[in-house]
Design a protein around this motif. Structure first.
Motif, PDB file in Angstrom:
ATOM      1  N   ASN A  87       0.834  -1.200   0.000  1.00 18.38           N
ATOM      2  CA  ASN A  87       0.000   0.000   0.000  1.00 18.38           C
ATOM      3  C   ASN A  87       0.867   1.247   0.000  1.00 18.38           C
ATOM      4  OD1 ASN A  87       0.968  -0.771   2.488  1.00 18.38           O
ATOM      5  ND2 ASN A  87      -0.769   0.001   3.653  1.00 18.38           N
ATOM      6  N   PHE A  88       2.070   1.117  -0.557  1.00 15.76           N
ATOM      7  CA  PHE A  88       2.974   2.272  -0.623  1.00 15.76           C
ATOM      8  C   PHE A  88       2.327   3.413  -1.405  1.00 15.76           C
ATOM      9  CE2 PHE A  88       6.755  -0.903  -0.866  1.00 15.76           C
ATOM     10  CZ  PHE A  88       6.653  -1.141   0.496  1.00 15.76           C
ATOM     11  N   PHE A  97      15.198  10.463 -12.675  1.00 17.38           N
ATOM     12  CA  PHE A  97      13.852  10.077 -12.221  1.00 17.38           C
ATOM     13  C   PHE A  97      13.811   9.713 -10.742  1.00 17.38           C
ATOM     14  CE2 PHE A  97      14.088   8.708 -16.765  1.00 17.38           C
ATOM     15  CZ  PHE A  97      13.369   9.787 -17.264  1.00 17.38           C
ATOM     16  N   LEU A  98      14.916   9.965 -10.052  1.00 23.24           N
ATOM     17  CA  LEU A  98      14.974   9.637  -8.626  1.00 23.24           C
ATOM     18  C   LEU A  98      13.854  10.353  -7.863  1.00 23.24           C
ATOM     19  CD1 LEU A  98      16.727   8.299  -6.345  1.00 23.24           C
ATOM     20  CD2 LEU A  98      17.743  10.556  -6.043  1.00 23.24           C
ATOM     21  N   SER A 130      10.297  -3.489  -3.065  1.00 18.58           N
ATOM     22  CA  SER A 130      10.645  -4.350  -4.192  1.00 18.58           C
ATOM     23  C   SER A 130      12.152  -4.553  -4.328  1.00 18.58           C
ATOM     24  CB  SER A 130      10.032  -3.779  -5.472  1.00 18.58           C
ATOM     25  OG  SER A 130      10.994  -3.290  -6.350  1.00 18.58           O
ATOM     26  N   SER A 131      12.516  -5.573  -5.092  1.00 19.05           N
ATOM     27  CA  SER A 131      13.926  -5.933  -5.261  1.00 19.05           C
ATOM     28  C   SER A 131      14.609  -5.087  -6.329  1.00 19.05           C
ATOM     29  CB  SER A 131      14.032  -7.407  -5.648  1.00 19.05           C
ATOM     30  OG  SER A 131      13.453  -7.601  -6.920  1.00 19.05           O
ATOM     31  N   ARG A 132      13.880  -4.191  -6.946  1.00 14.29           N
ATOM     32  CA  ARG A 132      14.400  -3.445  -8.095  1.00 14.29           C
ATOM     33  C   ARG A 132      15.752  -2.793  -7.807  1.00 14.29           C
ATOM     34  NH1 ARG A 132       9.304   0.724  -8.031  1.00 14.29           N
ATOM     35  NH2 ARG A 132       8.268  -1.301  -7.942  1.00 14.29           N
ATOM     36  N   THR A 186      11.283   1.400  -2.287  1.00 14.52           N
ATOM     37  CA  THR A 186      11.867   1.491  -3.627  1.00 14.52           C
ATOM     38  C   THR A 186      10.852   1.988  -4.656  1.00 14.52           C
ATOM     39  OG1 THR A 186      11.439  -0.873  -3.893  1.00 14.52           O
ATOM     40  CG2 THR A 186      13.655  -0.247  -3.241  1.00 14.52           C
ATOM     41  N   ASP A 187       9.563   1.865  -4.352  1.00  9.97           N
ATOM     42  CA  ASP A 187       8.561   2.442  -5.254  1.00  9.97           C
ATOM     43  C   ASP A 187       8.677   3.966  -5.282  1.00  9.97           C
ATOM     44  OD1 ASP A 187       7.147  -0.313  -4.658  1.00  9.97           O
ATOM     45  OD2 ASP A 187       6.012   0.566  -6.292  1.00  9.97           O
ATOM     46  N   GLN A 188       9.096   4.551  -4.165  1.00  5.54           N
ATOM     47  CA  GLN A 188       9.301   6.008  -4.141  1.00  5.54           C
ATOM     48  C   GLN A 188      10.627   6.372  -4.798  1.00  5.54           C
ATOM     49  OE1 GLN A 188       6.949   7.758  -3.553  1.00  5.54           O
ATOM     50  NE2 GLN A 188       5.744   6.162  -2.573  1.00  5.54           N
TER      51      GLN A 188
END
Ligand code: SF4
Lengths: 461, 187
Positions: free
Chosen positions: A426-427, B41-42, B70-72, B21-23
């Motif tokens: 839910n980030f 794009f950071l 995430s593992s990205r 990591t989504d942010q």
């Protein structure tokens, strides 16, 4: 000395100290292109294509588009095409768009019988922890490590610490394995399991089906855990029997797998006890999976939190989520419902969700979508007529993929939209910029779709 | 991989916990098939909305559980390509930590008080060899796995190092261990 299941698997895979042999490498289109490119530039082969399998899931449209060339988004198309070309070049079997067995990587591994007890399994994806439900050591890795596994079939690893969570009692009526893991993360926090391989044990875990166990292990990473594991038992073996990838001499394999569970007297670095019978249906209210509460409770008040860091994080989360402290969770009204993702898109999840509909309709204020985890799940659901039940109720019935779990395909929330989602994160912005995600179980999502607000499934007739 | 030993200079502060990591690099930028081009794009959504401002200083300081989610590895590439060389935080997610060390990007675990002090000082010096962080007014030491440190200091390529164990890998594969699990190519 008695050993834990983790120790047995670890020791059986040590090529030498801190070098772990990998039995299965799952590959998808997002985290692999740079790894294939690295191999190519170094002139290296992919060492064991026979221990590698690839699928396209993160980018794929779910509106029935038949082939990679049809993905409208040029960059998504390029990634899927790159995966297909790389797989062909390096001899890796690939289930891309249009394949009968395409699907979310963590759904197809188990359903094809590739995921087996006692194995080491890695994938460039954090939810690889899902496969631990079979008594495998499975964890997510980054792209550099993907390349390392491709080139050497091994990984450089320090031995992690071990934790066992013992669940006493059994889950109550209407309470699912999704609620169990959300409640666990709520209690331990988003980094409570960091550095640990976690074994889930106890009566409540033993009573779960394989698919429910996968939901638990899947979300281990949301508590920071490296891997989640559950001891294989008759339920595991029954689930696996007859699946395509299982060993030819299945009974002999079962005898081997029976040796895996943690022995009496084996010790863990940390042990935690949780009363499963006290767990309620859960809903997240914030922007981490640890920001979660019972559906019968209210949105927490940051002012009442002890630590300044928690307080600040909660304030920001409530602002992002557009919620006021003390609002009853049941009064929160999602406009979107997403049933899908590697957490909850397996056939039993869809059966449970469809079973809760009972001829009712999705509320006018809600747009609801069901995205099966794999092409096989989709076919099975259609054979059982679940698609018709969903469609009749007003749900959209889509093709297989990650879809709105992370919105790399066109399925996204728009700014400010609120979603009841069966996914795992839910980030902020996860399901679309400005989108507001509440994590719930499939039955809770279904009930929210029909009523237009969250309801306590236990009191819902 | 570029070798690292001393990282020093101004500090950027991102005073939040659970920075995921989504942010760090939102999904729409994961569609590239290259390893480069992520720096601009950071923190795309936060930066574009003016919610945060960050200078591309050598050192970034942030809150606990940095890099969760995430593992990205794209998250590490984005931070590195933006200009950061090290990130200091009270704790990191395992995968992010590991990804960092594969890219010559230094994750440093330091307690909350140290993070705050460095942020306030505005300048710091991280010495990997001696495992210390110093700033105007203080110095602390930090922990790092000896093997990871050796690889970072030498800028060593993990794959090349592992391939030196080719005999051990081949011997493992020839034994019982090599026959475990499915044969994907026969399905
Ligand atoms: S469904 Fe979501 S969490 Fe699972 S692999 Fe896909 S994007 Fe990741």
């Amino acid at each position: 000395m008695p050993k834990t299941m983790f120790e047995k698997i670890w020791e059986a895979h040590e090529v030498k100290e801190n070098l772990l042999y990998i039995d299965l490498h799952l590959v998808h289109e997002v985290t692999s292109p740079q790894a294939f490119e690295g191999l190519r530039m170094a002139g290296r082969e992919l060492r064991r294509p026979d221990k590698t399998v690839a699928t396209a899931d993160h980018n794929v449209p779910t509106d029935g588009t038949p082939a990679a060339a049809m993905i409208k988004d040029a960059l998504s198309r390029k990634q899927v095409e790159t995966l297909e070309a790389n797989a062909a070049e390096f001899g890796v079997p690939v289930y891309s768009l249009g394949s009968e067995t395409q699907g979310i990587v963590h759904v197809i591994g188990p359903e094809l019988g590739l995921t087996q007890p006692g194995m080491t399994i890695v994938c460039g994806d954090s939810h690889t922890s899902t496969h631990g439900a079979f008594g495998a050591l499975a964890f997510g890795i980054g792209t550099s490590e993907v390349e390392h596994v491709m080139a050497t079939q091994t990984l450089v690893q320090n031995k992690p610490k071990t934790m066992r969570i013992n669940y006493k009692g059994t889950l109550g009526e209407g309470v699912t394995s999704k609620d169990l893991i959300l409640a666990t993360i709520g209690r331990l926090g988003t980094s409570g399991m960091t550095g640990y391989v976690v074994e889930y044990a106890g009566e409540a875990i033993e009573a779960l089906t394989m698919e429910q166990r996968m939901t638990v292990c899947n979300m281990t990473i949301e508590g920071g855990g490296k891997a989640g594991m559950i001891a294989p038992d008759e339920i595991t073996f029954e689930y696996m029997r007859g699946k395509a990838g299982v060993p030819d001499d299945f009974e002999a394999a079962v005898e081997r797998w029976r040796q895996l569970p943690t022995e009496d007297g084996a010790t863990f670095d940390t042990e935690v006890e949780i009363d499963a019978s006290a767990i309620s249906p859960m809903v997240t209210w914030g922007t981490t999976p640890g920001m979660v509460t019972q559906v019968s409770a209210t949105v927490p008040d940051p002012a009442k939190m002890d630590s300044p860091a928690d307080k600040e994080a909660a304030e920001r989360a409530l602002q992002y989520m557009g919620l006021e402290a003390a609002t009853p969770m049941e009064e929160i009204r999602p406009e979107r419902v997403f049933i899908g993702s590697c957490t909850n898109s397996r056939i039993s999840d869809l059966r449970e969700a469809a079973g809760a509909i009972k001829g009712r309709k999705v509320a006018d204020s809600v747009r609801a979508m069901v995205v099966p985890g794999s092409a096989l799940v989709k076919a099975q659901a259609e054979e059982e007529g679940l698609d018709q039940i969903f469609r009749d109720a007003g749900f959209e019935w889509r093709g297989a993929g990650c879809s709105m779990c992370l919105g790399m395909n066109p399925d996204t929330l728009i700014e400010g939209e609120r979603c009841a989602s069966t996914s795992n994160r839910n980030f902020e912005g996860r399901q679309g910029k400005g989108g507001r995600t509440h994590l719930v179980s499939p039955t809770m999502a279904t009930a929210a779709a029909i009523e237009g607000h969250f309801v306590d499934i236990r009191n819902w007739s | 991989m570029e070798a690292i030993s001393i990282i020093e200079g101004p500090v950027s502060v991102l005073d939040r916990s659970d920075v995921d990591t989504d942010q760090i690099i939102p999904k729409q930028f994961l569609k590239r098939v290259e390893r480069t081009g992520y720096g601009e794009f950071l923190f795309y959504d936060w930066m574009r909305d003016g919610e945060i401002e960050l200078e591309p200083n050598p050192i970034l300081v942030s809150g606990r559980n940095f890099g969760s989610g995430s593992s990205r590895e794209h998250a590490v590439w984005a931070l590195h390509q933006f200009g950061f060389k090290a990130v200091v935080a009270p704790s990191f997610s395992d995968i992010f930590y590991s990804n960092s060390t594969k890219n010559g990007f230094l994750p440093v675990v330091a307690d909350e008080a140290t993070c705050q002090a460095i942020g306030e000082a505005g300048n710091a010096r991280i010495d990997l060899e001696s495992q210390t962080i110093s700033w105007d007014g203080g110095e602390v030491s930090f922990e790092i796995d000896a093997e990871i440190k050796r690889r970072l200091l030498g800028g060593l390529d993990d794959i090349a190092l592992t391939l030196q164990s080719e005999d051990a890998i081949a011997a493992f594969e020839a034994g019982d261990g090599g026959s475990y699990g499915p044969v994907t190519t026969s399905l």
